[in-house]
Design an enzyme around this catalytic site. Structure first.
Site, PDB file in Angstrom:
ATOM      1  N   SER A 181       0.851  -1.193   0.000  1.00  0.00           N
ATOM      2  CA  SER A 181       0.000   0.000   0.000  1.00  0.00           C
ATOM      3  C   SER A 181       0.882   1.237   0.000  1.00  0.00           C
ATOM      4  O   SER A 181       1.730   1.390   0.881  1.00  0.00           O
ATOM      5  CB  SER A 181      -0.906   0.009   1.245  1.00  0.00           C
ATOM      6  N   ILE A 182       0.672   2.134  -0.949  1.00  0.00           N
ATOM      7  CA  ILE A 182       1.496   3.336  -0.974  1.00  0.00           C
ATOM      8  C   ILE A 182       1.128   4.275   0.166  1.00  0.00           C
ATOM      9  O   ILE A 182       1.915   5.151   0.530  1.00  0.00           O
ATOM     10  CB  ILE A 182       1.402   4.074  -2.324  1.00  0.00           C
ATOM     11  N   ASP A 183      -0.059   4.106   0.762  1.00  0.00           N
ATOM     12  CA  ASP A 183      -0.496   5.002   1.841  1.00  0.00           C
ATOM     13  C   ASP A 183       0.208   4.716   3.164  1.00  0.00           C
ATOM     14  O   ASP A 183       0.147   5.535   4.083  1.00  0.00           O
ATOM     15  CB  ASP A 183      -2.008   4.879   2.066  1.00  0.00           C
ATOM     16  N   GLY A 226      -3.629   9.439   0.232  1.00  0.00           N
ATOM     17  CA  GLY A 226      -3.734   9.198   1.660  1.00  0.00           C
ATOM     18  C   GLY A 226      -5.145   9.462   2.147  1.00  0.00           C
ATOM     19  O   GLY A 226      -5.414  10.479   2.774  1.00  0.00           O
ATOM     20  N   GLN A 319       2.121   8.827  -8.268  1.00  0.00           N
ATOM     21  CA  GLN A 319       2.723   8.325  -7.037  1.00  0.00           C
ATOM     22  C   GLN A 319       2.811   6.808  -7.020  1.00  0.00           C
ATOM     23  O   GLN A 319       3.596   6.233  -6.261  1.00  0.00           O
ATOM     24  CB  GLN A 319       1.906   8.799  -5.832  1.00  0.00           C
ATOM     25  N   ARG A 492      38.919  13.918   6.318  1.00  0.00           N
ATOM     26  CA  ARG A 492      39.203  12.805   7.228  1.00  0.00           C
ATOM     27  C   ARG A 492      40.201  13.170   8.333  1.00  0.00           C
ATOM     28  O   ARG A 492      40.645  12.303   9.075  1.00  0.00           O
ATOM     29  CB  ARG A 492      39.738  11.612   6.437  1.00  0.00           C
ATOM     30  N   THR A 549      27.472   7.664   6.335  1.00  0.00           N
ATOM     31  CA  THR A 549      28.491   7.146   5.420  1.00  0.00           C
ATOM     32  C   THR A 549      27.849   6.181   4.442  1.00  0.00           C
ATOM     33  O   THR A 549      26.999   5.363   4.835  1.00  0.00           O
ATOM     34  CB  THR A 549      29.610   6.417   6.175  1.00  0.00           C
ATOM     35  N   SER A 551      29.221   3.731   3.130  1.00  0.00           N
ATOM     36  CA  SER A 551      29.733   2.379   3.401  1.00  0.00           C
ATOM     37  C   SER A 551      28.936   1.664   4.475  1.00  0.00           C
ATOM     38  O   SER A 551      28.990   0.437   4.570  1.00  0.00           O
ATOM     39  CB  SER A 551      31.203   2.463   3.834  1.00  0.00           C
ATOM     40  N   GLY A 595      32.734   1.391  -0.990  1.00  0.00           N
ATOM     41  CA  GLY A 595      32.359   0.759   0.267  1.00  0.00           C
ATOM     42  C   GLY A 595      33.528   0.488   1.188  1.00  0.00           C
ATOM     43  O   GLY A 595      33.341  -0.009   2.297  1.00  0.00           O
TER      44      GLY A 595
END
Length: 785
Positions: A181-183, A226, A319, A492, A549, A551, A595
């Site tokens: 169900s997309i709702d 919806g 949708q 980093r 991240t 990864s 990754g």
């Protein structure tokens, strides 16, 4: 489906469970993935597998045309002799039954040649489940006669068990249910199949509308689906300025109306400098008196009262369409596997289950309990008990709505007294990841609401040492949700490059709290800062790490911001690559992914794209493995129907081996493939880091960021209560927010070290390790080798 003493005759003769699967209700992305998973796992577990065409209507109609069922054997007889050392398996005996092309192409009711006309309960094999199934109206099934006819047809065909994937009206006849169900309107599960993809369509529309809205300083009112659940409306709360949903009518200040409140909120945004206004209206939106709120009426209010040039956009059935996103391929597959397990483990005493998900954990819940709670939500809304309706939605729903009010409202008064306010440093660490900017936006908006001062540290600890710090404003972060990469800049560099100088900067800027958003480097930096507390008092402040991240290699958490965005980028690329491979019929593509030394992205990408082989650093590569892989590909291509071989993919993590590189593997497959297949390679590289963040990364970024701010406030208040001028922050005040199974948990950084493989920059255990076995199972590798 209630237990029955009637045992179908065909089941008695074969001793195998006959398992049927159907899709029904409104269509949603991911249903095909459910069918594929249930059929393939069912075959692997020794079942006969069937599909029911046309949903419940197909059950009522049944089979009116006799049709002999014959398994299609490979045209290359030697392939069967090689497969599983010549021993027949359920896969080789159920390879295909000839109707796969009709199901896939939608030509099943064609009058000429082979046809499915008059056949609605159809035997399918391993290679037959690449199709799609339409749904018809379900009224016939709602009648007693219809249900009796359906039960008769199931018994006539010898069906033992049925799995149903759908939304409306799919709870009458089954042993196990998966909600499509997309709702996202089913209780007792965080997500329903198809909802994430629908949210992708909505966010894409908002992203596209944003530019034109800002260019012309317009307001847009978007109507989304919806009817009874506002999830689609509020799930994009981090991008909009006002929301109307069924469960939470707009609240009004005493003596006013919701129209007055909306206009005041929009005016305050405009006065702060905003050039655009986006309002979301769910199709079931209503006010506190249950009077419907429509998009056109909202447009009239904004035009007449606020004087905005306003447009209405109704997204409608767009949708429902489009390619499924990565999560709508992975979730249905995992749920399909769990559904088959539930069916095989079912006894007359076990309830019918609904397969759901909580955070990152696949769950089984009694179906009728979930249905009862879902209906109770609608009843509560009908009774105007909106607080009760909200309480019965999943926790993420409620937290998201509270997050919307916290980050979209311009409060006239600060929420905290001066003594509780903080100067909060916000920093990005490591490689860029989707969701970093969305998390920063939520934190900044929350800080301003509470009275804190959000201080952006640009370019990580290097920027801190260069004094590259400035205060962020409410408006300056407005458009950050949909931006990829890192607006603050990231690298980093760790704090131990000059820990004393870092402490001096903390003291100089009087930081009261630190929020770091990043990957393994951020975890490492937090560990260094916490350890440095014994030497530097400036580090005795609450510090939180929000994992971000691609990864997904931060220990103990099952999800990091950016990993979903990266998975979607991988899926999009692999869909295009597979199209090329399939057009060539006999081509194997070796796709290299990023990754680092964590195989999450490669493994989950393989599951989402149906890759035949996946190589990860955790398992490594050797000659024996490659020899077996070549053998598997040769046998599998030999089992394909003549002229209908499909292109196949191999996904390789960049660090799977320093010897057996992508180029080496590609050349080996090309050489060994002979006349059966050739090979090409593709390296996705940094394309996996870029792009617009996925809706899931945006939503989780905002929700987790607000949880981080609450954590910092809690520990800051505790420090303020300590006697004396020198404060001593406890170890638990430097922690990482993690998703573990079905719960969010804070893990002190010193505790997390015990679970970290510091050399390989990943956790010692990986929750997804068994997914590689599932990837191999879904391509039949164990049955073929």
């Amino acid at each position: 489906m209630p237990s029955s003493s009637v045992t179908p005759a065909m089941s008695q003769s074969t001793g195998k469970m006959k398992l049927a699967v159907l899709t029904s209700g409104g269509d949603s992305a991911g249903m095909n993935a459910v069918v594929r998973a249930i059929v393939k796992i069912g075959i692997l577990r020794g079942c006969e597998t069937w599909i029911v065409r046309e949903g419940y209507e197909g059950l009522v109609r049944g089979n009116t045309q006799a049709h002999a069922i014959h398994a299609d054997l490979p045209t290359d007889a030697s392939a069967l002799k090689c497969a599983h050392r010549g021993v027949p398996t359920n896969l080789t005996q159920n390879l295909r039954f000839g109707d796969g092309d009709l199901l896939r192409d939608g030509t099943g009711d064609h009058h000429h040649g082979r046809t499915l006309k008059g056949r609605y309960i159809v035997r399918v094999g391993w290679d037959d489940v690449r199709g799609w199934f339409a749904e018809l109206d379900l009224q016939a099934f709602r009648t007693p006669e219809g249900r009796l006819s359906a039960a008769h047809n199931l018994i006539k065909e010898g069906i033992d068990a049925i799995a149903v994937c759908g939304g409306d009206c799919t709870v009458h006849l089954k042993i196990v249910g998966l909600v499509g169900s997309i709702d996202n309107d089913m209780s007792m599960t965080d997500l329903t199949i198809g909802a994430p993809t629908a949210l992708h369509r909505i966010c894409e529309a908002i992203d596209n509308i944003n530019s034109t809205a800002a260019s012309h300083s317009r307001a847009f009112v978007l109507e989304v689906m919806g009817r009874h659940c506002g999830w689609l409306g509020f799930a994009c709360w981090h991008q909009v300025h006002f929301i109307f949903i069924p469960e939470r009518p707009p609240q009004t200040i005493s003596g006013g109306t919701w129209e007055d409140d909306m206009c005041e909120a929009i005016r305050s945004h405009r006065e702060a400098g905003k050039r655009k206004t986006i309002v979301i209206v769910a199709e079931g939106a209503q006010d506190a008196d249950l009077k419907p709120i429509c998009a056109e009426y909202v447009k009239e209010i904004l035009t007449e009262r606020v004087g905005l040039d306003t447009r209405v956009t109704t997204l409608g059935h767009t949708q429902r369409g489009g390619r499924p996103c990565a999560f709508d391929r992975i979730l249905p597959t995992l749920q399909g596997e769990e559904a088959v397990k539930a069916l095989l483990e079912a006894t007359p005493d076990t309830p019918s289950y609904m397969i759901g998900v909580r955070e990152n954990k696949i769950t089984r819940v009694p179906l009728m309990e979930a249905v009862a709670m879902t209906r109770a939500v609608a009843d509560a809304i009908g009774a105007k008990d909106f607080e009760k309706a909200m309480s019965m939605r999943d926790p993420e729903f409620y937290q998201g709505l509270e997050g919307f009010f916290a980050t979209s409202t311009l409060f006239k008064e600060k929420q905290l007294p001066h003594c509780r306010r903080m100067r909060v440093a916000i920093m990005h660490m490591g490689a860029p990841a989707g969701g970093m900017n969305a998390a920063t936006r939520a934190a900044v908006r929350y800080c301003i609401k509470q009275g804190h001062r959000p201080l952006a540290v640009h370019n990580g600890f290097r920027g801190l040492l260069d004094d590259n710090i400035h205060e962020l404003s409410w408006l300056s972060v407005d458009a950050w949700t949909s931006r990829g990469g890192s607006e603050l800049g990231t690298n980093r560099t760790l704090p131990d490059v000059d820990l004393g100088a870092v402490a001096a900067r903390f003291q100089e800027h009087d930081f009261h709290a630190l929020l770091m958003i990043g990957g393994f480097e951020a975890f490492n930096a937090l560990l260094i800062l916490e350890t440095g507390r014994k030497h530097y008092p400036a580090f005795h402040i609450p510090m939180a790490h929000l994992p971000a991240t691609i990864s997904n290699n931060v220990p103990m958490t099952e999800f990091s911001l950016g990993s979903d965005t990266s998975l979607n980028a991988l899926v999009d690329a692999c869909d295009s690559i597979k199209q090329s491979a399939s057009a060539s019929r006999n081509r194997v593509f070796v796709v290299e992914t990023q990754g680092g030394k964590c195989g999450y992205l490669a493994t989950m990408g393989a599951l989402a794209t149906g890759a035949s082989i996946v190589y990860t650093p955790e398992q490594g590569m050797n000659l024996d493995t490659l020899r077996q892989d070549v053998k598997f590909l040769k046998i599998r291509y030999g089992m394909d129907a003549r002229g209908k071989s499909e292109g196949r993919m191999v996904i390789r993590n960049e660090c799977a081996s320093t010897v057996y590189t992508t180029d080496v593997v590609t050349k080996m497959f090309k050489e060994e493939g002979g006349n059966l297949f050739d090979s090409r390679s593709a390296s996705l590289g940094h394309t996996l880091q870029g792009g617009i963040p996925s809706p899931m990364d945006r939503a989780r970024a905002a929700r987790l960021s607000l949880r981080c701010m609450a954590f910092l406030e809690e520990h800051h208040d505790a420090l303020q209560k300590q006697a004396g001028k020198v404060k001593q922050a406890p170890p638990e005040s430097a922690a990482v927010i993690t998703i573990q199974g079905s719960a969010l948990k804070w893990v002190p950084v010193q505790e997390m070290v015990q679970h970290a493989d510091m050399k390989n920059r990943r956790g010692k255990t990986a929750w997804w390790a068994e997914i590689k076995d599932l990837v191999e199972a879904l391509v039949g590798r164990p049955e073929i080798l």
